[in-house]
Design a protein around this motif. Sequence first.
Motif, PDB file in Angstrom:
ATOM      1  N   LEU A 220       1.082   9.881  -4.923  1.00 22.07           N
ATOM      2  CA  LEU A 220      -0.031  10.519  -4.246  1.00 22.07           C
ATOM      3  C   LEU A 220       0.555  11.315  -3.101  1.00 22.07           C
ATOM      4  O   LEU A 220       1.606  11.119  -2.618  1.00 22.07           O
ATOM      5  CB  LEU A 220      -0.909   9.379  -3.809  1.00 22.07           C
ATOM      6  N   PRO A 221      -0.152  12.477  -2.670  1.00 23.69           N
ATOM      7  CA  PRO A 221       0.163  12.999  -1.587  1.00 23.69           C
ATOM      8  C   PRO A 221       0.208  12.529  -0.227  1.00 23.69           C
ATOM      9  O   PRO A 221      -0.324  11.221   0.114  1.00 23.69           O
ATOM     10  CB  PRO A 221      -1.183  14.148  -1.336  1.00 23.69           C
TER      11      PRO A 221
ATOM     12  N   ALA B  40      -2.999   7.169   4.841  1.00 21.57           N
ATOM     13  CA  ALA B  40      -4.377   6.378   4.569  1.00 21.57           C
ATOM     14  C   ALA B  40      -4.226   4.861   4.230  1.00 21.57           C
ATOM     15  O   ALA B  40      -4.976   3.862   4.677  1.00 21.57           O
ATOM     16  CB  ALA B  40      -5.413   7.121   3.954  1.00 21.57           C
ATOM     17  N   MET B  41      -3.397   4.834   3.117  1.00 21.39           N
ATOM     18  CA  MET B  41      -3.374   3.497   2.556  1.00 21.39           C
ATOM     19  C   MET B  41      -2.356   2.560   3.612  1.00 21.39           C
ATOM     20  O   MET B  41      -2.646   1.395   3.319  1.00 21.39           O
ATOM     21  CB  MET B  41      -2.479   3.644   1.123  1.00 21.39           C
ATOM     22  N   SER B  42      -1.584   2.952   4.482  1.00 23.36           N
ATOM     23  CA  SER B  42      -1.001   2.220   5.370  1.00 23.36           C
ATOM     24  C   SER B  42      -1.959   1.707   6.308  1.00 23.36           C
ATOM     25  O   SER B  42      -1.598   0.842   7.021  1.00 23.36           O
ATOM     26  CB  SER B  42       0.456   3.025   5.757  1.00 23.36           C
TER      27      SER B  42
ATOM     28  N   GLY C 114       0.738  -1.130   0.057  1.00 24.02           N
ATOM     29  CA  GLY C 114       0.043   0.234  -0.009  1.00 24.02           C
ATOM     30  C   GLY C 114       1.036   1.234  -0.018  1.00 24.02           C
ATOM     31  O   GLY C 114       0.582   2.246  -0.612  1.00 24.02           O
ATOM     32  N   VAL C 115       1.960   1.219   0.737  1.00 19.88           N
ATOM     33  CA  VAL C 115       2.880   2.566   0.794  1.00 19.88           C
ATOM     34  C   VAL C 115       3.716   2.497  -0.435  1.00 19.88           C
ATOM     35  O   VAL C 115       3.565   3.721  -0.882  1.00 19.88           O
ATOM     36  CB  VAL C 115       3.743   2.459   1.965  1.00 19.88           C
ATOM     37  N   TYR C 116       4.041   1.637  -0.981  1.00 21.06           N
ATOM     38  CA  TYR C 116       4.961   1.876  -2.076  1.00 21.06           C
ATOM     39  C   TYR C 116       4.107   2.005  -3.218  1.00 21.06           C
ATOM     40  O   TYR C 116       4.488   2.915  -4.309  1.00 21.06           O
ATOM     41  CB  TYR C 116       5.811   0.520  -2.349  1.00 21.06           C
TER      42      TYR C 116
END
Length: 228
Positions: free
Chosen positions: A117-118, A124-126, A108-110
């Motif tokens: 993305l900002p 939020a993805m993490s 998600g982070v990568y």
Amino acid sequence: MNPFREPALMIGLTLGAYLGGQQLFLKYRKSWLNPVLVAIILLAIVLQIGRAKVEDYLEATRSLVFMLSPTVICLALILYEQTAALKKKALSIVVAVCVGGLVNVVVGVYLSRWLELPAPFVQAMSTKAVTTPIALELSKALGGEASLTVAFVLLSGIMGAVWGLPFLRTVGVKDEMARGLAIGTVSHGIGTARAQQESDLMAAAAALAMALNGLFTAFYLPYLYFWL
């Protein structure tokens, strides 16, 4: 007076939208008619028409978010009833959930950074694969935005609830415990509710995966995120 800041009105609207979605699902039994998804669409339409701020809605429904924590405890009954089956594969369950949750965070982070993305979206993805109360606390620690965090948590849960089981069937995963662990790890409470519609064993596995993933993620994410 801003009606979207009134707790009684917003909570009533939220519950009404969910109950409406539940009736649609019970009538047609289609996975894409997930009650949470239907409620989100209805609420989004109302908020858009009323030109309301998401922050006002979140503030008005804080008590609902608070109730998420004690309701999760109710899943302990399902776990208790399936204790014998879960104990037999305890080590495999712990390893699978830990690895699955870790992969979820890293990917998600990568992926977010690859898409440029900002920072709030990356944060939020993490946290998208854990329950809302845990995700919100982690978001505070990472300097994220509450509205984005809730949105990504809901999106992750809905995607898993709607497409998770069909995808697992397509790739040949037939074991109920394995399917429950997968759904619970990536789709938390919403996915667990969907698993409960299939079998008690799948629901118990999903509930355990949700709890373990929340525990593991809360422990390592504040350190891992800044290392990534």
